[in-house]
Design an enzyme around this catalytic site. Structure first.
Site, PDB file in Angstrom:
ATOM      1  N   GLU A 134       0.820  -1.206   0.000  1.00 10.08           N
ATOM      2  CA  GLU A 134       0.000   0.000   0.000  1.00 10.08           C
ATOM      3  C   GLU A 134       0.859   1.263   0.000  1.00 10.08           C
ATOM      4  O   GLU A 134       0.505   2.263  -0.644  1.00 10.08           O
ATOM      5  CB  GLU A 134      -0.951   0.002   1.208  1.00 10.08           C
ATOM      6  CG  GLU A 134      -1.925  -1.157   1.244  1.00 10.08           C
ATOM      7  CD  GLU A 134      -2.807  -1.238  -0.001  1.00 10.08           C
ATOM      8  OE1 GLU A 134      -3.054  -0.178  -0.631  1.00 10.08           O
ATOM      9  OE2 GLU A 134      -3.244  -2.354  -0.348  1.00 10.08           O
TER      10      GLU A 134
ATOM     11  N   ASP B 162       3.674  -4.617  -6.184  1.00  6.25           N
ATOM     12  CA  ASP B 162       4.280  -5.864  -5.701  1.00  6.25           C
ATOM     13  C   ASP B 162       5.804  -5.771  -5.755  1.00  6.25           C
ATOM     14  O   ASP B 162       6.496  -6.102  -4.786  1.00  6.25           O
ATOM     15  CB  ASP B 162       3.808  -7.048  -6.551  1.00  6.25           C
ATOM     16  CG  ASP B 162       2.383  -7.475  -6.240  1.00  6.25           C
ATOM     17  OD1 ASP B 162       1.834  -6.998  -5.228  1.00  6.25           O
ATOM     18  OD2 ASP B 162       1.822  -8.266  -7.018  1.00  6.25           O
TER      19      ASP B 162
END
Length: 489
Positions: A139, A207
């Site tokens: 995040e 990611d």
């Protein structure tokens, strides 16, 4: 209750949509070149300054209309964990704020201005601190790469209002998926997959950057793939996946890619985190389980030795006893065993304070906390517990002095303002009480109510106290200016 919450969140969606609509109108329509894969671009969609303003406005609305948890102990843990990651992040342009949402869904989300929310359900399912940290790192990467702004810029050919409605709905979906989906449908959003971080490229980028950040911060780089696997297994046979999977599509190739990326970093053994286990135990005992079930569950866990950290299970059992008002049993665990081995642990000190207050012995809590507060007067757990104990012991002036010092560097902590208001009320200092209430309303974005409280405060001020009246008038002007600035967005 859920219906009222959804209605409130839809109102919030409208406010966000109105804000983002005008922002979207400022998007440049002249440059049709493809967007480069650099996270600090998209300043023509929304500047960093405006991003912080919008983020602050959204956060104020969420405080008042979403099931956020105001828990200094859990806040301290989550912010500390997040900061350990942020210092290893690239392009961190502003301070990050991490907060909890009382929701059992497996979900976490990020929005403008470095705000990152974590659902209690995600924490309950995480097995290790590295798994939780991997979600935060992901995040954080969405924020540092400015994926919201980049999504806005990438859709610059779309209607500004449609873009605003789309993003407004997604922001609501972060805290309440049903309300968010309704908001997106109202905005005629064509597909959930077109939202913010839902795009494949943004997910791959988050990611990649998140796993690198995770490793640099000293966590197990396999934490991301491990948590992906937990989610995939839990929802393998579920017809409708949870919000986290809707917003972060999970495929076998993505899990494999996360494993492959982790192999690029040094393999390291990360010991079990006691703080993580205590935070998880607190969430389960206080927020996830009903009181009687919590007592039964953690009693069995302790008796069967079915735990990673024994102290965490004992701590959870003590919290469960406190919820069933069995304070003697809770005290035996907290003071009789846990604090004797770890006298400065904030989780234990917080529980001990609540026990002393519940048993009508707040002065014992004040005495217990005093040496720790002296060393760390602005630590939120210590300061707020000490202020609460002082108020319970009728030491209002001491509590007010401590809270004033704390608020100098934590002026947006609503619990501190609420305690300050309580202390002023009990001390019969009504002008100051209304001023503190005004600050609480302002933190919820309720500026009209805040101004009303300040007008009450003005009426209670002494006629010859010109300085205080001048300060109240100045604060009223500040709140009105903030409300107008929000409307201008």
């Amino acid at each position: 209750m859920k219906k009222r919450l959804s209605q409130k969140l839809l109102v919030l969606s409208f406010l966000i949509t109105a804000s983002l609509s005008s922002i979207a109108q400022s998007v440049s329509y002249t440059n049709k070149n493809a967007l480069p894969e650099i996270g600090v671009v998209a300043s023509d969609a929304i500047s960093l300054d405006k991003e912080m303003i919008v983020g602050d406005a959204v956060m104020r609305q969420m405080r008042g209309q979403s099931p956020l948890i105001a828990d200094p102990v859990l806040d301290e843990y989550l912010q500390d964990l997040g900061n350990r990651l942020v210092i290893h992040a690239e392009n961190a342009k502003f301070p990050f704020r991490f907060f909890w949402v009382d929701n059992d869904a497996i979900n976490a989300f990020a929005f403008f201005g470095g705000h990152i929310g974590v659902h209690t359900g995600l924490m309950r399912r995480a097995n290790t601190e590295s798994e939780l940290a991997s979600v935060l790192a992901h995040e954080i990467s969405h924020v540092t790469q400015r994926h919201i702004a980049r999504s806005m810029q990438a859709q610059q050919r779309s209607s500004p209002l449609a873009i605003a409605s789309l993003i407004g709905g997604v922001l609501i979906a972060m805290a309440n998926p049903q309300a968010g989906m309704a908001a997106m449908q109202a905005g005629q959003a064509a597909s959930v997959q077109m939202q913010i971080d839902y795009t494949r490229s943004n997910e791959q980028e988050a990611d990649r950057i998140g796993i690198a950040m995770l490793s640099r911060a000293g966590f197990d780089a396999n934490g991301a793939a491990d948590f992906f696997s937990i989610m995939a297994e839990e929802y393998r046979n579920v017809s409708r996946p949870p919000a986290r999977l809707l917003t972060h599509p999970l495929t076998e190739s993505r899990i494999a890619d996360a494993r492959s990326r982790a192999d690029d970093y040094p393999s390291r053994f990360v010991p079990v985190s006691k703080q993580f286990e205590l935070a998880k135990a607190r969430i389960m005992a206080r927020y996830s389980f009903e009181p009687d079930y919590a007592v039964e569950y953690f009693t069995a866990q302790v008796d069967k030795k079915a735990y990673r950290v024994r102290e965490a299970s004992l701590y959870a059992l003590a919290l469960a006893y406190m919820r069933t008002e069995e304070y003697d049993k809770a005290q035996e665990i907290i003071m009789g065993e846990l604090l004797t081995k770890d006298s400065g642990n904030l989780f234990y000190l917080d529980a001990a304070t609540d026990i002393y207050i519940a048993k009508g012995e707040p002065l014992k809590a004040v005495e217990m906390l005093s040496p720790f507060v002296e060393n760390s007067p602005r630590n939120q757990v210590l300061a707020l517990n000490q202020a609460n104990a002082m108020i319970s012991a009728s030491r209002y002036d001491d509590a007010i002095s401590l809270l004033k010092d704390f608020l100098l560097v934590n002026d947006e902590y609503q619990i501190a303002h609420q305690l300050m208001s309580e202390a002023y009320q009990k001390a019969k200092r009504f002008s100051q009480m209304h001023q503190s209430k005004a600050e609480v309303y302002a933190l919820y974005g309720a500026y009209t109510r805040a101004v009303d409280e300040l007008q009450y405060a003005y009426n209670f001020a002494k006629d010859d106290d010109h300085l205080q009246k001048q300060r109240i008038r100045a604060r009223i002007k500040q709140f009105r200016d903030q409300e107008e600035r929000l409307q201008r967005l």
